[in-house]
Design a protein around this motif. Structure first.
Motif, PDB file in Angstrom:
ATOM      1  N   MET A 105       5.288  33.143  53.188  1.00 31.68           N
ATOM      2  CA  MET A 105       6.276  34.149  53.565  1.00 31.68           C
ATOM      3  C   MET A 105       7.680  33.596  53.367  1.00 31.68           C
ATOM      4  N   ASP A 106       7.834  32.361  53.892  1.00 33.03           N
ATOM      5  CA  ASP A 106       9.140  31.735  53.788  1.00 33.03           C
ATOM      6  C   ASP A 106       9.507  31.514  52.323  1.00 33.03           C
ATOM      7  N   LYS A 107       8.479  31.118  51.576  1.00 36.23           N
ATOM      8  CA  LYS A 107       8.697  30.844  50.161  1.00 36.23           C
ATOM      9  C   LYS A 107       9.146  32.106  49.426  1.00 36.23           C
ATOM     10  N   GLU A 108       8.494  33.219  49.777  1.00 33.06           N
ATOM     11  CA  GLU A 108       8.842  34.481  49.128  1.00 33.06           C
ATOM     12  C   GLU A 108      10.299  34.834  49.374  1.00 33.06           C
ATOM     13  N   LYS A 109      10.707  34.590  50.606  1.00 34.46           N
ATOM     14  CA  LYS A 109      12.092  34.894  50.981  1.00 34.46           C
ATOM     15  C   LYS A 109      13.053  34.103  50.106  1.00 34.46           C
ATOM     16  N   ILE A 110      12.712  32.814  49.949  1.00 37.49           N
ATOM     17  CA  ILE A 110      13.591  31.956  49.153  1.00 37.49           C
ATOM     18  C   ILE A 110      13.706  32.483  47.732  1.00 37.49           C
ATOM     19  N   SER A 111      12.554  32.842  47.144  1.00 37.42           N
ATOM     20  CA  SER A 111      12.637  33.246  45.741  1.00 37.42           C
ATOM     21  C   SER A 111      13.370  34.577  45.603  1.00 37.42           C
ATOM     22  N   LEU A 112      13.256  35.421  46.617  1.00 40.01           N
ATOM     23  CA  LEU A 112      13.975  36.699  46.540  1.00 40.01           C
ATOM     24  C   LEU A 112      15.483  36.458  46.552  1.00 40.01           C
ATOM     25  N   SER A 113      15.913  35.520  47.409  1.00 44.53           N
ATOM     26  CA  SER A 113      17.355  35.264  47.467  1.00 44.53           C
ATOM     27  C   SER A 113      17.818  34.584  46.179  1.00 44.53           C
ATOM     28  N   VAL A 114      16.933  33.779  45.579  1.00 42.94           N
ATOM     29  CA  VAL A 114      17.267  33.156  44.295  1.00 42.94           C
ATOM     30  C   VAL A 114      17.516  34.224  43.243  1.00 42.94           C
ATOM     31  N   LEU A 115      16.670  35.271  43.310  1.00 41.11           N
ATOM     32  CA  LEU A 115      16.794  36.341  42.322  1.00 41.11           C
ATOM     33  C   LEU A 115      18.070  37.156  42.526  1.00 41.11           C
ATOM     34  N   THR A 116      18.361  37.479  43.799  1.00 40.59           N
ATOM     35  CA  THR A 116      19.462  38.425  44.024  1.00 40.59           C
ATOM     36  C   THR A 116      20.830  37.767  43.979  1.00 40.59           C
ATOM     37  N   LYS A 117      20.904  36.464  44.246  1.00 38.56           N
ATOM     38  CA  LYS A 117      22.243  35.873  44.321  1.00 38.56           C
ATOM     39  C   LYS A 117      22.963  35.925  42.977  1.00 38.56           C
ATOM     40  N   GLY A 118      22.175  35.864  41.895  1.00 39.96           N
ATOM     41  CA  GLY A 118      22.800  35.941  40.584  1.00 39.96           C
ATOM     42  C   GLY A 118      23.378  37.309  40.305  1.00 39.96           C
ATOM     43  N   ILE A 119      22.759  38.329  40.904  1.00 40.18           N
ATOM     44  CA  ILE A 119      23.202  39.684  40.585  1.00 40.18           C
ATOM     45  C   ILE A 119      24.514  40.016  41.277  1.00 40.18           C
ATOM     46  N   ILE A 120      24.629  39.643  42.557  1.00 42.12           N
ATOM     47  CA  ILE A 120      25.837  40.053  43.264  1.00 42.12           C
ATOM     48  C   ILE A 120      26.688  38.865  43.722  1.00 42.12           C
ATOM     49  N   LYS A 121      26.118  38.041  44.592  1.00 37.48           N
ATOM     50  CA  LYS A 121      26.961  37.067  45.265  1.00 37.48           C
ATOM     51  C   LYS A 121      27.524  36.020  44.316  1.00 37.48           C
ATOM     52  N   GLU A 122      26.706  35.602  43.350  1.00 38.95           N
ATOM     53  CA  GLU A 122      27.198  34.600  42.412  1.00 38.95           C
ATOM     54  C   GLU A 122      27.192  35.166  41.000  1.00 38.95           C
ATOM     55  N   ASN A 123      27.571  36.417  40.887  1.00 37.87           N
ATOM     56  CA  ASN A 123      27.568  37.027  39.558  1.00 37.87           C
ATOM     57  C   ASN A 123      28.317  36.144  38.557  1.00 37.87           C
ATOM     58  N   PRO A 124      27.628  35.728  37.488  1.00 34.07           N
ATOM     59  CA  PRO A 124      28.240  34.738  36.597  1.00 34.07           C
ATOM     60  C   PRO A 124      29.548  35.199  35.965  1.00 34.07           C
ATOM     61  N   VAL A 125      29.651  36.486  35.676  1.00 31.10           N
ATOM     62  CA  VAL A 125      30.849  36.942  34.961  1.00 31.10           C
ATOM     63  C   VAL A 125      31.983  37.264  35.921  1.00 31.10           C
ATOM     64  N   GLY A 180      22.586  39.877  36.390  1.00 31.40           N
ATOM     65  CA  GLY A 180      23.969  39.962  36.835  1.00 31.40           C
ATOM     66  C   GLY A 180      24.916  40.049  35.647  1.00 31.40           C
ATOM     67  N   PHE A 181      24.639  39.235  34.639  1.00 29.72           N
ATOM     68  CA  PHE A 181      25.435  39.237  33.413  1.00 29.72           C
ATOM     69  C   PHE A 181      25.353  40.608  32.740  1.00 29.72           C
ATOM     70  N   THR A 182      24.119  41.135  32.628  1.00 31.52           N
ATOM     71  CA  THR A 182      23.932  42.439  31.998  1.00 31.52           C
ATOM     72  C   THR A 182      24.702  43.527  32.740  1.00 31.52           C
ATOM     73  N   LEU A 183      24.581  43.475  34.066  1.00 28.16           N
ATOM     74  CA  LEU A 183      25.232  44.504  34.890  1.00 28.16           C
ATOM     75  C   LEU A 183      26.745  44.472  34.695  1.00 28.16           C
ATOM     76  N   ALA A 184      27.308  43.265  34.705  1.00 28.83           N
ATOM     77  CA  ALA A 184      28.757  43.144  34.534  1.00 28.83           C
ATOM     78  C   ALA A 184      29.167  43.653  33.162  1.00 28.83           C
TER      79      ALA A 184
END
Lengths: 199, 232
Positions: free
Chosen positions: B1-21, B140-144
């Motif tokens: 469960m904990d692991k799943e949480k981690i991977s979800l945050s890994v996925l989403t941080k690129g899209i919004i919080k650490e958007n590369p562009v 995140g890159f695509t979205l930007a």
């Protein structure tokens, strides 16, 4: 005379009309990053001119005499980036040993431009335009000079911007980009100048 | 469960919080160059996502094999390999996107986002996490790119994905699809993101090394490293 005219045309086009940074968007990262101070802008862009010419002088023969005849043209990206990286490293060693003053002037910037997209982009563009060896070298020189013009101009603009009062959310990068937009707009005024003079 | 949480945050941080562009300001060249049309933005974004995911997977698989000293050249070769595969595929199946992206397809090799993620994430984490990180950053890159591309296409050409939108409203302001418009829209979008996040996103100091995740690795983002060099 015809050849000379053609060379001047390429030089003018690549340096001013089709400026690498402001019209082709190559090498934006150093353009935005290193243009804060005039002397580092000059150092960086001299290193870029140097590496661009070296890289063109090496990659053009490699493509024309090794990759193309053997049907390996699709490997150009991999080969070019490796050749450029190795070349820069080599030049750095040689400069450190035998040309101390030049190394002190350009040394810091050399390794950084290994993967500058302007350098790789230029070598690929030369092939895309089917330039000959001499034309490619002239294009490399012109693009390098264009890079320098853009950097030096923009360093001046940024110096003036220091004292401006921007809205909070425009501070830093956004205001820099908008200044770049205005500088780029002024370069659009050169459109067709080269055509008018040399063609 | 904990692991799943981690991977979800890994996925989403690129899209919004650490958007590369928009937040980390990486990969500016393709962002500015290909976003004249929304569809090119998506094409470029997905192309980079493909390379990012594949190279992240391979690099995290090979992280124990690659000697530390020559890791950057190794990464570049892996990335360049995938770029070559991708450009051949696109040339065969999507020739219109291939010709629209042109040179910038090859220049994915020197995109700071990809090398930066390889150095910062894939070389330290497992395969699944690296793949997710690549996917998140790529999206995140695509979205930007889609956002900037849409703004420029609507204002500059009056269309969106080729559909005419503003025929009767105003005539297109064609400077937006030229070079100056690229810088201008990109600047405004970053300002908007700054305004909306109000500093909740990672505070990146003005082009300094501290904020740059790939300062050590990245030759392409020479701004960061050059200033680091100066400070020494």
């Amino acid at each position: 005379m015809e050849i000379f005219k053609n060379m001047m045309y390429i030089l003018m086009t690549s340096a001013i009309v089709e400026n690498v940074v402001l019209a082709k968007f190559l090498g934006c990262c150093p353009f935005l990053g290193v243009s804060k101070k005039l002397d580092s802008a000059v150092g960086m862009s001299s290193a870029v001119i140097f590496v661009m010419i070296m890289a063109t002088a090496v990659t053009w023969p490699i493509y024309t005499f090794m990759l193309e005849p053997n049907g390996l043209g699709y490997l150009q990206t991999i080969v070019f980036i490796l050749v450029i990286a190795a070349l820069v490293q080599l030049v750095e060693f040689i400069m450190k040993k035998y040309m101390k003053p030049l190394y002190q002037a350009l040394g810091v910037y050399l390794p950084l431009i290994t993967t500058n997209c302007a350098v790789l982009g230029l070598t690929l563009l030369n092939l895309e335009n089917h330039y000959g060896f001499l034309e490619s070298l002239v294009n490399a020189l012109g693009s390098g000079i264009g890079f320098m013009i853009a950097m030096v101009l923009f360093a001046g603009v940024r110096g003036k911007m220091e004292s401006c009062d921007f809205p909070e959310s425009f501070k830093g990068i956004p205001s820099t980009l908008i200044a770049a937009s205005i500088v780029s707009m002024s370069f659009m005024g050169f459109a067709d100048v080269a055509n008018g003079i040399f063609r | 469960m904990d692991k799943e949480k981690i991977s979800l945050s890994v996925l989403t941080k690129g899209i919004i919080k650490e958007n590369p562009v928009l937040v980390l300001i990486l990969g500016t060249c393709p962002t500015l160059a290909v976003t004249t049309l929304a569809v090119n933005g998506i094409g470029m974004g997905l192309a980079a996502t493909f390379v990012l995911v594949c190279s992240n997977i391979v690099i995290s698989l090979l992280k124990n094999v690659i000697p530390d000293k020559v890791r950057i050249p190794c990464y570049i070769v892996i990335i360049a390999g995938f770029v070559t595969i991708l450009s051949s595929l696109l040339e065969a199946f999507f020739p219109s996107i291939y010709s629209a992206l042109g040179l910038f397809l090859q220049l994915i090799v020197v995109n700071c986002i990809i090398l930066g993620r390889a150095e910062m994430f894939a070389s330290k984490n497992g395969v699944v996490a690296s793949a997710l990180d690549g996917l998140g950053m790529g999206l995140g890159f695509t979205l930007a790119l889609l956002m900037i591309g849409s703004i420029r296409e609507i204002l500059g050409a009056g269309t969106w994905f080729g559909i005419p939108l503003t025929v009767n409203l105003f005539s297109p302001i064609s400077i937006f699809i030229l070079a100056p418009g690229g810088f201008f829209v990109y600047g405004c979008v970053i300002a908007l993101v700054n305004k909306l996040t109000k500093g909740r996103a990672i505070k990146k100091k003005d082009f300094s090394c501290e904020g740059c995740p790939s300062a050590g690795a990245c030759g392409s983002c020479s701004g960061c490293s050059a200033e680091k060099g100066e400070n020494k």
